[in-house]
Design an enzyme around this catalytic site. Structure first.
Site, PDB file in Angstrom:
ATOM      1  N   CYS A 169       0.829  -1.209   0.000  1.00 41.08           N
ATOM      2  CA  CYS A 169       0.000   0.000   0.000  1.00 41.08           C
ATOM      3  C   CYS A 169       0.860   1.256   0.000  1.00 41.08           C
ATOM      4  O   CYS A 169       1.265   1.750   1.063  1.00 41.08           O
ATOM      5  CB  CYS A 169      -0.907   0.011   1.224  1.00 41.08           C
ATOM      6  SG  CYS A 169      -1.807  -1.531   1.477  1.00 41.08           S
ATOM      7  N   GLY A 210      -2.900  -4.066  -4.854  1.00 42.46           N
ATOM      8  CA  GLY A 210      -3.390  -5.337  -5.399  1.00 42.46           C
ATOM      9  C   GLY A 210      -3.700  -6.308  -4.276  1.00 42.46           C
ATOM     10  O   GLY A 210      -2.881  -6.508  -3.378  1.00 42.46           O
ATOM     11  N   ARG A 344      -4.676 -14.605 -44.870  1.00 42.22           N
ATOM     12  CA  ARG A 344      -5.728 -13.778 -45.441  1.00 42.22           C
ATOM     13  C   ARG A 344      -5.328 -13.279 -46.826  1.00 42.22           C
ATOM     14  O   ARG A 344      -4.286 -12.628 -46.975  1.00 42.22           O
ATOM     15  CB  ARG A 344      -5.969 -12.588 -44.510  1.00 42.22           C
ATOM     16  CG  ARG A 344      -6.952 -11.550 -45.015  1.00 42.22           C
ATOM     17  CD  ARG A 344      -8.360 -11.990 -44.830  1.00 42.22           C
ATOM     18  NE  ARG A 344      -9.338 -10.949 -45.099  1.00 42.22           N
ATOM     19  CZ  ARG A 344     -10.646 -11.155 -44.990  1.00 42.22           C
ATOM     20  NH1 ARG A 344     -11.120 -12.326 -44.588  1.00 42.22           N
ATOM     21  NH2 ARG A 344     -11.489 -10.186 -45.256  1.00 42.22           N
ATOM     22  N   GLU A 462       4.071   1.263 -11.416  1.00 42.93           N
ATOM     23  CA  GLU A 462       5.485   1.306 -11.026  1.00 42.93           C
ATOM     24  C   GLU A 462       6.187   2.483 -11.708  1.00 42.93           C
ATOM     25  O   GLU A 462       7.347   2.389 -12.096  1.00 42.93           O
ATOM     26  CB  GLU A 462       6.187  -0.013 -11.381  1.00 42.93           C
ATOM     27  CG  GLU A 462       5.393  -1.251 -11.019  1.00 42.93           C
ATOM     28  CD  GLU A 462       5.850  -1.922  -9.740  1.00 42.93           C
ATOM     29  OE1 GLU A 462       6.951  -1.605  -9.287  1.00 42.93           O
ATOM     30  OE2 GLU A 462       5.098  -2.725  -9.189  1.00 42.93           O
TER      31      GLU A 462
END
Lengths: 708, 708
Positions: A169, A210, A344, A462
């Protein structure tokens, strides 16, 4: 068949190795992609082994078997489920994965390449669980390991044993990047011998932690330490949050879930507010500073900045990892888009049938630079992860080398640009891949939606990318005086060694390449980059000086020298270092075909970045003159793409996650795009059934328009 | 107070208008954004009225009241619901909205600005419903209107009355961009006097048709017409799909739902396969070609290319609209990010408190160019939508002007670059806005996730951007011979008129601007752009010629002249036309403050695009020489951002959707970011409650690790 008894031991060993490898790496099923697979200029299995090593391939294969046998993974497509179901499934999976002890220190140190291999696998296999375990669980115990002492050992043991769930935290609602600005306080009460935690208001609530939303029982909480009314800066505490027997919050703790996010909803991010919440004195993680029973502050580190740095050290590992996560999601996306482009078909020369869209120049330019980027980043991340782990192990084992402090600073400087750069490039790779698959790329089963949603936070957590990269700028600026004095510059990872020749580079470098071959040569590209870094270092330094002279304070002067200066410098620096590490891998390759194809990827990545980010600077600084440079750069990029095109499928094969990880209807290794699409349509619950509310539709047409 | 009786009628009228306007446009609640609102250099309400007109503002306000009263909109946050619930809610809403008859022709022709106003409102209010109605319903009846004759009138009436639901079925699984390559066949059976529809395989199934998944009873189906074994190309038929009484498919029709998409899941996109499915001869939409009872092909249009073009004409309206949808979602995103940047404080000069992140140069450069783009695109889309509607009305009413064919071609050429350019710029605007809000931008309640998912298909449908822009390239290339001959060039919308001076521009233009003020002047930027377009037109033409001479066929030569040539030309062309239209709006403004701020937005958009896309070309073509140009461009962009920063909030206020449309916790007009975040946390169902499966968590910690 060769009779192995007739061979020398060395040759026999070699053949055995190749056979073992061949057994490990399965061929792909024949199918529409054979067209390109047969055209490849190199052996993709050899390339895979060269990049990964046999030991890592074996480790991956074993892990794949294990992962496919875990019962909680029988449930498919969790991102289509309700928020609560996603949470519940992810919790179950996190428990299942944790017991494999994959991320435990003994497993990681067995082979320093396992960490990046694990990161790659889990990022595409199940990043909800991976993030819940790493950013929730692991960051909790790592932070105690880094900042605590013996008195906190029990928390680490309990967390590792799964007796408690923890959370990390740090961030507050009102403060993220500016960690110093956090407003949660921990005030020491001498009489009670406790710290009293307080969140003055909602903006001071801890958030984004988290695991805190629903499962955490403890948290590492950062708060401003207050002793006798005096502030001592940010310190970390291990704090009980919820009663492990009832999962109810303790009195004076208000803890909650932040709700739905854009993605990664298996992770329960939470927030917490404290109101005069008392925790024992021993809760302070006291490796670098402690508070005595009678409330005195004791620390061996006098500089508060260094204490602050030590408190936030746990985040460096995250940045190295996030660069790897970005790369993995990018590889997943381009795997799908490049295989789709090989299958494709659309348009073609008059009367000659349709051709695969990979044949189109404009499609090549959309995808192949990202394929090149994937190789360059992958190579870099594997190496960087090993360096970082070795550095950490040395620290923990007390074997730190004499240059450890410089190494710590360099890792910080490099990863503070590496994480943003990897994140930005791969963000574009994901989006471009989605678009390159046209409408079918917009189907859920193509997987691009989840990949994009899950890559998104890599740009933020982060360290928000634009803020984080300023750490690199500040670090690089410190070398300018040394360049001016012509002093030798050398760093443990070697990222700045070329700055020793800084003055020489500035004085003698110019864009004097005369043709495509010369420009595509790796040394030419390195030369351009070295000039860019040194020139931008000089220009940024001068821009700051100029603004200080004009009366701005240093804070304003630095802020006003970011765009086109500091940021461009940090980007050029990290791109150069990516390339420098790639060059080592190219040079060490024995197989000439592999050397050749890796060199092309090197040049494409380098020139494409130069075209995209740096041409303006090349002219601004006088390195490029006249009309030839852009023409040469353009022609080289087009030629490299045309050259790589026939190798593209094999290059993807060598780095693609296996089909069970990829899970994309468009990107499977068998190239059976339309078959997988057909299956996905017919397996959809409402495909052929009328919806449960079909009578409403008929009622509507019969009543025509009832008034509102 | 002024005694109105003493004033002249004209002045009295003016004051009345301003008062009426002031009543219509509410002030925002006081709050943290006042800081910037007070600094604005202009009156945002006056700007809003100038851009929108009073009539449109009145129309919007009335519509807002209506929309807020519709019962089916009491349900919130549909994208968090299950796929089936999203479908059901959207169906209900589509019925409710349809009965307002907003998109009906009588409503649209009341004021030609209503169409773009409606597009903007619905794109942010509920684009699931908007797309279900426009791309599903409306495209069905429009296609019949465009291609059918009296015998099809009933279908249009029934669709408009809501007696039937229709769908538009063009794309196939295996063919999207290459419409000519479609493989569904309609073979005439002379004996039975029916067309027999067949889809040879899954790749030939029609797909992506909006409304076809669950609700459509009829479809406009494109198929290759076959008469006596001979192919006559793509023709459209109105085809019964499901029995309107039971909603069950007719025999020999296999129709289904394509399943979940990345976004817009309220829309039921479907696929359909035909197996010897017989439909009456009259099903053929026979405006441009018919089949007689005895199976003869009759048409007044001899050129099959023109018939093909007529068959696909319905898509042009879509492209004009999609550019407007892209703009609207971009405006929504930057509204949130710019307001957040005005409120969010982080870091600050030593000892002076924290400052809003909007004050940081690097943050300004992330957002303000997109604010400028929003203004430029908005201005363009409003005008383009009016031109297109007038053109269509003239056609339908039989009042087509003499230059109508050229106008049709120009609209196609302009919108084929305008749609991609608006889509690409706003894609970046959305993503940059998400990132610029840091972690909180990743919360579902920030709204960026939905905006991104809903903008995504704008890049693909009604022509994949990279394919579509080739239409513009081909159209522009046709002007080269006229430039060579120095012929006057003039087009109905005026987008290519400057090419008349093509040779002069190439010969006499150079980057000779001596300072920031000179470079920022609109005429300078227009001058750079005009050189860019003409130079790239010449370079693309020569590149194609060169490759044809080297032996490539025209197909290959054109494909290999896209990147850095044709595409750059089309992008420069459309950016120039955006700017040219913006200049008209600036020149027509009476209010000097408005003129000034719009000019800054003009210059920022222009120079930012030049820096981002065209510097390489400026040097390659010798327009820019030496080291000064990039330095001037950089300094100008930085200065413009710094200048616009204090106006940014007021500029957003003038174009932002009202709060009930914006629905973002971070972007509300009161600037109470933290209060709205707090509300969103506490209103989340699981915020403070333990999850239903909380006992599993405790069981897990008590058993520690049960073995798998």
């Amino acid at each position: 068949m060769i009779k192995t008894t007739l061979l020398t031991p060395r040759t026999r060993n070699c053949i055995n190795k190749v056979q073992k490898m061949a057994q490990l790496i399965q061929d792909f099923k024949p199918g529409p992609l054979d067209l390109y697979r047969k055209r490849a200029s190199f052996d993709w299995k050899k390339l895979k082994v060269y990049l990964e090593t046999e030991e890592v391939i074996q480790f991956q294969e074993n892990l794949y078997k294990t992962l496919q046998s875990i019962p909680s993974y029988k449930i498919k497509n969790i991102t289509s489920k309700s928020l609560d179901e996603q949470r519940k499934i992810t919790f179950r999976r996190a428990c299942d994965i944790k017991q494999l002890e994959l991320f435990s220190i003994p497993n990681i140190v067995r082979n320093l390449r396992y960490s990046s291999a694990l990161c790659r696998i889990f990022t595409v296999f199940d990043d909800h669980t991976y993030i819940k375990l790493t950013v929730g669980e692991n960051l909790f115990s790592q932070s105690i390991m880094n900042m605590g002492t013996e008195r906190h050992q029990q928390f680490i043991d309990d967390a590792n044993d799964g007796k408690i769930f923890g959370s990390y935290c740090l961030t507050e609602i009102g403060h993220g990047s500016n960690a110093r600005g956090m407003r949660t306080t921990a005030t020491y009460d001498k009489a009670k011998k406790v710290f009293v935690l307080n969140s003055p208001d909602f903006e001071a609530a801890k958030c984004w932690a988290g695991g805190l939303g629903q499962t955490a029982m403890y948290g590492t909480v950062y708060a401003q330490l207050v002793l006798d009314g005096k502030h001592y800066g940010l310190h970390a505490f291990v704090v009980p949050i919820r009663d492990p027997k009832t999962l109810l919050p303790y009195p004076n703790v208000e803890v909650g879930d932040m709700g739905e996010k854009i993605g990664l909803n298996g992770v329960d991010n939470g927030f917490v507010r404290f109101k005069n919440y008392e925790i024992p004195r021993a809760s302070l993680l006291n490796k670098v500073a402690d508070v005595t029973e009678d409330g005195r502050y004791v620390t061996p580190i006098k500089d508060p900045k260094k204490r602050h740095g030590a408190a936030l050290g746990s985040l460096s590992a995250g940045r190295v990892n996030i660069a790897c996560m970005s790369e993995s999601l990018g590889v997943k996306a381009i795997t799908i888009a490049i295989r789709y482009a090989g299958v494709r078909k659309q348009f073609g020369p008059e009367g000659k049938g349709e051709i695969p869209i990979l044949e189109y120049q404009s499609h090549q330019l959309r995808l192949l630079p990202y394929l090149a980027a994937a190789y360059v980043l992958r190579n870099f991340n594997t190496w960087m992860s090993q360096c970082f782990l070795q550095f950490t192990i040395d620290q923990v084992m007390g074997n730190a080398k004499s240059d450890a402090p410089e190494m710590g600073v360099e890792i910080h400087g490099v990863s503070s640009a590496g994480k943003p750069m990897a994140g930005w490039i791969m963000k574009e790779a994901v989006q471009e891949s989605r678009e390159a698959c046209g409408g079918h790329g917009y189907l859920k089963v193509s997987e691009f939606g989840d990949v994009r949603n899950e890559h998104d936070p890599n740009l933020t957590y982060e360290g928000e990318n634009h803020i984080l990269i300023q750490q690199t700028i500040n670090w690089l600026l410190k070398f300018w005086p040394q360049i001016l004095e012509n002093r030798a510059i050398s760093s443990p990872l070697g990222s700045v060694d070329f700055l020793s020749r800084g003055q020489d580079i500035l004085r003698h470098s110019t864009f004097d390449f005369r043709g495509i071959d010369e420009l595509c040569h790796p040394e030419s590209i390195i030369k351009i980059y070295q000039w860019l870094v040194v020139y931008l270092l000089k220009a940024t330094h001068e821009k700051i000086e100029e603004q200080v002279k004009a009366g701005k304070d240093l804070f304003a002067a630095k802020n006003d020298s970011q765009v086109y200066f500091g940021k461009s410098m940090a980007m050029a620096f990290i791109q150069h270092f990516f390339l420098q590490r790639m060059l080592v891998t190219i040079k060490e390759a024995d197989d000439l075909a592999i050397k050749a194809v890796l060199s092309k990827l090197f040049s494409l990545f380098g020139l494409w970045c130069i075209e995209k980010y740096h041409v303006t600077t090349l002219y601004k600084g006088g390195f490029a003159v006249g009309t030839l440079p852009p023409a040469l750069i353009h022609d080289s990029i087009l030629k490299l793409c045309a050259d790589i095109k026939d190798d593209a499928i094999a290059l993807i094969d060598a780095i693609a996650p296996p089909d069970f990880l990829l899970r994309s209807a468009l990107g499977a290794s068998d190239g059976q795009v339309y078959k997988h699409l057909e299956d996905s349509f017919y397996n959809n619950e409402y495909c052929m059934n009328r919806p449960p509310w079909w009578r409403d539709i008929i009622k509507q047409t019969q009543s025509h328009f009832s008034k509102l």
